[in-house]
Design a protein around this motif. Structure first.
Motif, PDB file in Angstrom:
ATOM      1  N   GLY A  54     -11.432   4.420  -2.207  1.00 24.51           N
ATOM      2  CA  GLY A  54     -12.861   4.539  -2.487  1.00 24.51           C
ATOM      3  C   GLY A  54     -13.572   3.206  -2.559  1.00 24.51           C
ATOM      4  N   LEU A  55     -12.944   2.173  -2.016  1.00 28.22           N
ATOM      5  CA  LEU A  55     -13.525   0.827  -2.029  1.00 28.22           C
ATOM      6  C   LEU A  55     -14.028   0.511  -0.621  1.00 28.22           C
ATOM      7  N   SER A  56     -15.162   1.067  -0.276  1.00 29.73           N
ATOM      8  CA  SER A  56     -15.698   0.952   1.077  1.00 29.73           C
ATOM      9  C   SER A  56     -16.567  -0.284   1.233  1.00 29.73           C
ATOM     10  N   GLY A  57     -16.571  -0.820   2.455  1.00 30.53           N
ATOM     11  CA  GLY A  57     -17.477  -1.929   2.753  1.00 30.53           C
ATOM     12  C   GLY A  57     -16.792  -3.201   3.199  1.00 30.53           C
ATOM     13  N   SER A  58     -15.453  -3.250   3.181  1.00 32.21           N
ATOM     14  CA  SER A  58     -14.765  -4.455   3.648  1.00 32.21           C
ATOM     15  C   SER A  58     -14.805  -4.518   5.172  1.00 32.21           C
TER      16      SER A  58
ATOM     17  N   PHE B   1       1.150   6.361   1.874  1.00 31.43           N
ATOM     18  CA  PHE B   1       0.205   5.615   1.057  1.00 31.43           C
ATOM     19  C   PHE B   1       0.300   6.038  -0.401  1.00 31.43           C
ATOM     20  N   LYS B   2       0.196   5.071  -1.275  1.00 37.13           N
ATOM     21  CA  LYS B   2       0.171   5.357  -2.701  1.00 37.13           C
ATOM     22  C   LYS B   2      -1.065   6.211  -3.029  1.00 37.13           C
ATOM     23  N   PRO B   3      -1.050   6.906  -4.161  1.00 36.72           N
ATOM     24  CA  PRO B   3      -2.231   7.690  -4.547  1.00 36.72           C
ATOM     25  C   PRO B   3      -3.480   6.813  -4.647  1.00 36.72           C
ATOM     26  N   ALA B   4      -4.624   7.411  -4.378  1.00 35.95           N
ATOM     27  CA  ALA B   4      -5.881   6.670  -4.362  1.00 35.95           C
ATOM     28  C   ALA B   4      -6.135   5.932  -5.672  1.00 35.95           C
ATOM     29  N   VAL B   5      -5.827   6.566  -6.780  1.00 34.06           N
ATOM     30  CA  VAL B   5      -6.068   5.939  -8.085  1.00 34.06           C
ATOM     31  C   VAL B   5      -5.229   4.674  -8.236  1.00 34.06           C
ATOM     32  N   GLN B   6      -3.982   4.737  -7.804  1.00 35.35           N
ATOM     33  CA  GLN B   6      -3.104   3.568  -7.900  1.00 35.35           C
ATOM     34  C   GLN B   6      -3.566   2.457  -6.961  1.00 35.35           C
ATOM     35  N   LEU B   7      -3.933   2.826  -5.729  1.00 37.84           N
ATOM     36  CA  LEU B   7      -4.435   1.817  -4.789  1.00 37.84           C
ATOM     37  C   LEU B   7      -5.681   1.135  -5.328  1.00 37.84           C
TER      38      LEU B   7
ATOM     39  N   ASN C 220       0.814  -1.215   0.000  1.00 37.27           N
ATOM     40  CA  ASN C 220       0.000   0.000   0.000  1.00 37.27           C
ATOM     41  C   ASN C 220       0.850   1.268   0.000  1.00 37.27           C
ATOM     42  N   LEU C 221       2.163   1.110   0.140  1.00 40.45           N
ATOM     43  CA  LEU C 221       3.037   2.241   0.427  1.00 40.45           C
ATOM     44  C   LEU C 221       4.043   2.514  -0.682  1.00 40.45           C
TER      45      LEU C 221
END
Length: 283
Positions: free
Chosen positions: A257-261, A214-220, A208-209
């Motif tokens: 932006g991947l919520s719900g886990s 943290f890497k940019p949101a788009v990359q993650l 993740n790093l």
């Protein structure tokens, strides 16, 4: 609350807000190999106004014969600790450590578990703060206690029984945050048994790093979707060795932006308590 921070915050942004009365900063430094090192480092110097939270004493409960190495804390006691530190329901909480969020993410997740949305991890941790000229001091704050009403979010943490049942039903997908060699069972420096839960995927938290942040949101987002394929985000359950660094992977997904886990807080160290539970090695 305007401009609520709910995932990560930069050192620049923290410096702009550090003196605000409705912000509370927690120092979560901890070393698994030397359990006093984090507290000692805090006493030597910390971000001004920061209050220390100990992984073993504040963010976990005592180990039993059935639990993993870092069982969930008693949540009422945890909330009392927050109130003693001056946190109320409208407080913006910032958490940091010196290991890229590996420990601070546990505090972030626990606050979310008790319904506190305004909590963020300092991206880059103490090093990022100091790199911008942020000062440290050794003053121990004595905040006034507050009233705090918590509302536990349901179904955010799975018990081992729930994990076993869901795996049998193929309704969840475990993602293990440990290093690849530990996941494969090639080495195991902490727990007595090496390997991983059969069918679990591996996403080391270090993925993740980049350069300690943290890497940019788009990359993650791209990397996580590549790992998960067509799997439902709500079916993802994070685990690790003891339920601490699993939270780092959930945080990364939230940034993306991947919520719900969700999280299996008992994780590997609890799973192996019962020799009847299956284990796997290699990938």
């Amino acid at each position: 609350m305007l401009n609520m921070y709910t995932t990560i915050i930069s050192a620049e942004e923290l410096q702009n807000h550090i003196s605000e009365s409705d912000w509370v900063v927690f120092d979560c430094r901890f070393n698994l190999a030397d359990t006093l090192a984090g507290k000692n480092a805090y006493l030597d110097g910390h971000i001004p106004g920061a209050i220390y939270l100990d992984l073993d004493q504040d963010l976990s409960s005592p180990i039993t014969l059935e639990t993993g190495r870092h069982p969930l804390p008693d949540l009422e006691r945890f909330v009392d600790r927050l109130a003693q530190a001056g946190v109320n329901n409208n407080t913006q909480v910032i958490v940091y450590d010196d290991c890229a969020g590996a420990m601070a993410a546990r505090c972030w997740w626990l606050l979310r578990l008790v319904g506190h949305k305004a909590v963020a991890v300092l991206d880059g941790g103490l090093a990022a703060w100091q790199s911008l000229g942020g000062q440290l001091n050794n003053h121990i704050p004595q905040p006034a206690s507050t009233a705090y009403t918590f509302s536990l979010l349901p179904n955010q943490n799975l018990t081992v029984a729930e994990v076993e049942e869901a795996l049998d039903a193929q309704s969840i997908y475990l993602v293990d945050a440990r290093a690849a060699e530990r996941y494969r069972g090639e080495v195991e420096p902490i727990d007595p048994i090496a390997g991983h839960v059969p069918s679990a995927l591996n996403r080391p938290l270090t993925d993740n790093l980049a350069e300690g942040k943290f890497k940019p949101a788009v990359q993650l987002r791209k990397e996580w979707l590549q790992l998960l394929g067509d799997k439902s985000i709500e079916a993802v359950v994070h685990m690790c060795g003891s339920g601490v660094t699993a939270c780092h992977n959930q945080l990364a997904m939230e940034i993306a932006g991947l919520s719900g886990s969700r999280v299996y807080s008992g994780s590997w160290s609890e799973w192996i308590r019962d020799p009847a539970r299956p284990i796997a090695t290699k990938s």
